[in-house]
Scaffold this motif. Structure first.
Motif, mmCIF file in Angstrom:
data_model
loop_
_atom_site.group_PDB
_atom_site.id
_atom_site.type_symbol
_atom_site.label_atom_id
_atom_site.label_comp_id
_atom_site.label_asym_id
_atom_site.label_seq_id
_atom_site.Cartn_x
_atom_site.Cartn_y
_atom_site.Cartn_z
ATOM 1 N N ARG A 149 0.844 -1.198 0.000
ATOM 2 C CA ARG A 149 0.000 0.000 0.000
ATOM 3 C C ARG A 149 0.887 1.259 0.000
ATOM 4 O O ARG A 149 0.656 2.205 -0.753
ATOM 5 C CB ARG A 149 -0.911 -0.005 1.226
ATOM 6 C CG ARG A 149 -2.148 0.851 1.080
ATOM 7 C CD ARG A 149 -3.078 0.733 2.276
ATOM 8 N NE ARG A 149 -3.667 -0.585 2.402
ATOM 9 C CZ ARG A 149 -3.454 -1.432 3.415
ATOM 10 N NH1 ARG A 149 -2.665 -1.088 4.415
ATOM 11 N NH2 ARG A 149 -4.016 -2.618 3.444
ATOM 12 N N GLY A 150 1.910 1.230 0.831
ATOM 13 C CA GLY A 150 2.831 2.371 0.910
ATOM 14 C C GLY A 150 3.603 2.574 -0.387
ATOM 15 O O GLY A 150 3.816 3.709 -0.823
ATOM 16 N N MET A 151 4.024 1.455 -1.017
ATOM 17 C CA MET A 151 4.759 1.561 -2.283
ATOM 18 C C MET A 151 3.862 2.173 -3.364
ATOM 19 O O MET A 151 4.333 2.931 -4.226
ATOM 20 C CB MET A 151 5.262 0.180 -2.720
ATOM 21 C CG MET A 151 6.439 -0.311 -1.890
ATOM 22 S SD MET A 151 6.625 -2.100 -1.933
ATOM 23 C CE MET A 151 7.666 -2.290 -3.335
ATOM 24 N N THR A 152 2.578 1.841 -3.316
ATOM 25 C CA THR A 152 1.631 2.413 -4.280
ATOM 26 C C THR A 152 1.574 3.932 -4.116
ATOM 27 O O THR A 152 1.649 4.688 -5.097
ATOM 28 C CB THR A 152 0.215 1.810 -4.061
ATOM 29 O OG1 THR A 152 0.326 0.392 -4.081
ATOM 30 C CG2 THR A 152 -0.754 2.266 -5.123
ATOM 31 N N VAL A 153 1.474 4.374 -2.862
ATOM 32 C CA VAL A 153 1.404 5.814 -2.588
ATOM 33 C C VAL A 153 2.708 6.495 -3.020
ATOM 34 O O VAL A 153 2.706 7.592 -3.596
ATOM 35 C CB VAL A 153 1.116 6.069 -1.087
ATOM 36 C CG1 VAL A 153 1.041 7.562 -0.799
ATOM 37 C CG2 VAL A 153 -0.182 5.401 -0.661
ATOM 38 N N ALA A 154 3.844 5.836 -2.766
ATOM 39 C CA ALA A 154 5.140 6.401 -3.160
ATOM 40 C C ALA A 154 5.221 6.549 -4.679
ATOM 41 O O ALA A 154 5.729 7.562 -5.187
ATOM 42 C CB ALA A 154 6.277 5.511 -2.646
ATOM 43 N N LEU A 155 4.708 5.554 -5.407
ATOM 44 C CA LEU A 155 4.738 5.636 -6.876
ATOM 45 C C LEU A 155 3.799 6.725 -7.402
ATOM 46 O O LEU A 155 4.091 7.363 -8.421
ATOM 47 C CB LEU A 155 4.395 4.277 -7.494
ATOM 48 C CG LEU A 155 5.563 3.276 -7.485
ATOM 49 C CD1 LEU A 155 5.070 1.854 -7.701
ATOM 50 C CD2 LEU A 155 6.602 3.636 -8.559
ATOM 51 N N SER A 225 -1.180 3.738 8.612
ATOM 52 C CA SER A 225 -1.671 5.064 8.219
ATOM 53 C C SER A 225 -0.595 6.057 7.798
ATOM 54 O O SER A 225 -0.905 7.050 7.139
ATOM 55 C CB SER A 225 -2.467 5.672 9.377
ATOM 56 O OG SER A 225 -1.613 5.812 10.510
ATOM 57 N N LEU A 226 0.672 5.816 8.155
ATOM 58 C CA LEU A 226 1.705 6.821 7.884
ATOM 59 C C LEU A 226 1.823 7.208 6.398
ATOM 60 O O LEU A 226 1.861 8.404 6.075
ATOM 61 C CB LEU A 226 3.056 6.364 8.441
ATOM 62 C CG LEU A 226 4.219 7.338 8.276
ATOM 63 C CD1 LEU A 226 3.945 8.660 8.977
ATOM 64 C CD2 LEU A 226 5.522 6.746 8.823
ATOM 65 N N PRO A 227 1.877 6.238 5.470
ATOM 66 C CA PRO A 227 2.010 6.629 4.058
ATOM 67 C C PRO A 227 0.898 7.558 3.588
ATOM 68 O O PRO A 227 1.172 8.586 2.956
ATOM 69 C CB PRO A 227 1.975 5.288 3.309
ATOM 70 C CG PRO A 227 2.488 4.299 4.299
ATOM 71 C CD PRO A 227 1.959 4.765 5.621
ATOM 72 N N MET A 228 -0.354 7.234 3.917
ATOM 73 C CA MET A 228 -1.467 8.072 3.448
ATOM 74 C C MET A 228 -1.464 9.434 4.128
ATOM 75 O O MET A 228 -1.807 10.456 3.526
ATOM 76 C CB MET A 228 -2.809 7.365 3.692
ATOM 77 C CG MET A 228 -3.214 6.407 2.584
ATOM 78 S SD MET A 228 -3.034 7.065 0.916
ATOM 79 C CE MET A 228 -4.363 8.238 0.842
ATOM 80 N N ARG A 229 -1.081 9.457 5.413
ATOM 81 C CA ARG A 229 -1.029 10.741 6.138
ATOM 82 C C ARG A 229 0.031 11.658 5.519
ATOM 83 O O ARG A 229 -0.201 12.853 5.326
ATOM 84 C CB ARG A 229 -0.717 10.503 7.614
ATOM 85 C CG ARG A 229 -1.916 10.035 8.409
ATOM 86 C CD ARG A 229 -1.496 9.734 9.841
ATOM 87 N NE ARG A 229 -2.438 8.834 10.480
ATOM 88 C CZ ARG A 229 -3.479 9.221 11.198
ATOM 89 N NH1 ARG A 229 -3.697 10.499 11.371
ATOM 90 N NH2 ARG A 229 -4.298 8.350 11.737
ATOM 91 N N LEU A 230 1.205 11.070 5.236
ATOM 92 C CA LEU A 230 2.271 11.866 4.615
ATOM 93 C C LEU A 230 1.825 12.405 3.260
ATOM 94 O O LEU A 230 2.017 13.583 2.947
ATOM 95 C CB LEU A 230 3.531 11.013 4.427
ATOM 96 C CG LEU A 230 4.517 10.928 5.595
ATOM 97 C CD1 LEU A 230 5.694 10.038 5.234
ATOM 98 C CD2 LEU A 230 5.021 12.312 5.985
ATOM 99 N N PHE A 231 1.225 11.520 2.475
ATOM 100 C CA PHE A 231 0.766 11.910 1.135
ATOM 101 C C PHE A 231 -0.300 13.009 1.242
ATOM 102 O O PHE A 231 -0.269 13.997 0.498
ATOM 103 C CB PHE A 231 0.212 10.684 0.398
ATOM 104 C CG PHE A 231 -0.206 10.964 -1.007
ATOM 105 C CD1 PHE A 231 0.744 11.101 -2.020
ATOM 106 C CD2 PHE A 231 -1.544 11.115 -1.337
ATOM 107 C CE1 PHE A 231 0.358 11.374 -3.320
ATOM 108 C CE2 PHE A 231 -1.936 11.386 -2.637
ATOM 109 C CZ PHE A 231 -0.985 11.513 -3.627
ATOM 110 N N GLY A 232 -1.226 12.840 2.174
ATOM 111 C CA GLY A 232 -2.292 13.824 2.376
ATOM 112 C C GLY A 232 -1.713 15.183 2.757
ATOM 113 O O GLY A 232 -2.157 16.223 2.253
#
Lengths: 430, 86
Positions: A149-155, A225-232
């Motif tokens: 999930r995090g890799m998806t957000v990073a991409l 939740s960290l990846p989505m929070r950072l992205f948000g």
């Protein structure tokens, strides 16, 4: 390298796919060292073309090459993604990508529009193309881990920062007027540093730290939740900057707090390992997390007390953090791939992993890396030390280049001269 | 009934890549009447795929504590289901 979702050897990328990206990453790293020798301490002034050229040599040329190589390897292994025809895809991406980076660096130096345009076509096409292929496969996964999930957000962040970069190169080449250029530039490097580099490392660590180093898993409030929070937060800062001048001030503080929590938790997890001995990769992860902590603290401080030297120190801390993790993953991936592919091909005489890269060789690189960081820090206050820093950076990436060549030679030598074993039962004698 | 020898590896607290290295070394030594039994915190798919490609018998099963039990044998006459503790 384990995965619960399933991995066939047929899906594992050929060793050449990963090695070729690592090779170009090392060569760009060598170039970065040479540029440090040429530019001197001008690199610490973010407004100079020299700083721009060095930053893109390191982040785009070196780090993105290593990260592409690692993604080709890690996506099937830790996310269960099946990338079809990886050799063809890697070749289609790599050559235009390398040419694109060289053209972009030349464009920064000369300011010529045709260079910006051709670099944009090559880099935009390759980065967006490979990100789209990886995202398509990731989004098709029926079940996601926190890592995938995090890799998806990073991409997605990589895609956004590339689109923002294309807007800027279009402006620099005179294709459009470039309204909001300053806001776009801030969004570009924020997505680059936090949305891509930091988030990719964070996402991979959710699986790698527990799996490689036998630690307890990350707590859910971080890994879920960290990846989505950072992205948000990055989206909020980027959009908010067009309406509210202080938007990044608050967003940066929130991002820094999240990164501090993550780095301290990772250090805690690494201290909970059951094995008392730490190899170079553990120390590289620790170094990276300490540097991320220092970088986050420096960012926080400069928001309230803007000091030029602290900003320069912060660049070194953040680059040191990212490179430490790149090196840690390199020393896990290269020996594993060499050993595993030869075993999968049935070579009885396949070298063991510690024979591909000896743990002491990796440890020596750790010392070189630490000395490089120290020399860069000293050079902020004592300018001649920059030449030592540049030389050590060349040595650092030259060290990696040597490991890649050594591993490749061992691989080919074993294939040419090695004996194959047969693990299945021999035919019963009639 | 012929004697069945178990080559056992508890890899739950071993760091990567030691479990895979030891497992491959062990399955190279497999012969008639013996089998490899590994318990691990993860399902070692590369090892399983490698063993299957070499024509070995493989059984992998997760217990209620999340520990994976992996059994590998050359001898196709062995009943791995019966030998598995889960």
């Amino acid at each position: 390298m384990f995965n619960q979702n399933g991995l066939s050897l047929d899906q594992a990328p050929p060793i050449s796919v990963v090695f070729r990206f690592f090779l170009s990453g090392s060569l760009f790293g060598l170039l970065a060292g040479v540029l440090v020798l040429l530019f001197g301490t001008e690199i610490f002034n973010a407004d100079t073309p020299q700083a721009l050229i060095l930053t893109h040599t390191l982040t785009l040329g070196a780090m993105l090459s290593f990260m592409f190589g690692a993604l080709f390897q890690m996506l099937p292994v830790i996310a269960g993604v099946k990338l079809t025809a990886p050799t063809k895809k890697a070749a289609l991406v790599q050559y235009p990508f390398v040419l694109g980076v060289v053209l972009l660096l030349s464009a920064f130096e000369t300011g010529k529009a045709p260079l910006f345009i051709s670099a944009s076509v090559l880099l935009g096409g390759t980065i967006l193309g490979i990100a789209a292929v990886m995202l398509k496969n990731l989004l098709a996964l029926p079940n996601h881990s926190n890592s995938s999930r995090g890799m998806t957000v990073a991409l997605v962040s990589l895609t956004l920062l590339t689109l923002l970069a294309l807007y800027m190169t279009g402006t620099l080449s005179g294709l459009w007027s470039g309204a909001g250029y300053s806001e776009v530039k801030t969004a570009h490097y924020s997505f680059g540093l936090f949305g891509w580099i930091a988030l990719l490392i964070i996402s991979i660590s959710f699986q790698v730290i527990e799996m490689f180093y036998v630690t307890p898993a990350y707590p859910n409030f971080i890994s879920k939740s960290l990846p989505m929070r950072l992205f948000g937060l990055l989206l909020l800062g980027s959009i908010g900057a067009f309406f509210f001048a202080q938007s990044w001030f608050f967003v940066d503080i929130a991002i820094v707090i999240f990164l501090l929590c993550y780095a301290l938790m990772t250090l805690r997890r690494l201290s909970q390992r059951k094995r008392p001995i730490a190899d170079a990769t553990v120390w590289l992860w620790r170094t990276g997390m300490v540097l991320l902590t220092l970088s986050a603290s420096a960012t926080l401080t400069t928001r309230f007390y803007p000091v030029a030297s602290l900003q320069a120190i912060n660049y070194i801390f953040f680059a040191g953090f990212a490179l430490s993790i790149v090196f840690a993953m390199f020393y896990k991936i290269v020996p594993f791939l060499t050993w595993f592919h030869l075993n999968a091909q049935g070579y009885f005489t396949a070298p063991m992993m510690h024979e591909v890269i000896h743990p002491k060789t990796a440890m020596k690189h750790l010392y070189i890396h630490l000395a490089t960081l120290a020399a860069f820090l000293v050079s902020i206050y004592y300018a001649p030390a920059i030449y030592l820093a540049g030389s050590l950076l060349i040595l650092s990436f030259g060290w990696m280049l040597w490991q890649i060549i050594h591993a490749w030679e061992l691989y080919i030598h074993t294939q040419k001269t090695g004996e194959k074993f047969e693990m299945s039962m021999p035919e019963a004698e009639g | 009934m012929p004697k069945t020898d178990k080559i056992f590896l508890d890899a739950r607290e071993l760091e990567h890549p030691i479990p895979l290295e030891r497992a491959i070394a062990a399955i190279r030594e497999l012969g008639e009447g013996n089998y490899f039994y590994m318990i691990h915190r993860k399902n070692p798919i590369p090892l399983i795929e490698l063993a299957k490609e070499q024509g070995l018998e493989v059984l992998n099963r997760e217990d209620e504590h999340g520990t994976w039990h992996i059994l590998i044998a050359r001898d196709t006459s062995l009943d791995l289901e019966a030998l598995c503790d889960v």
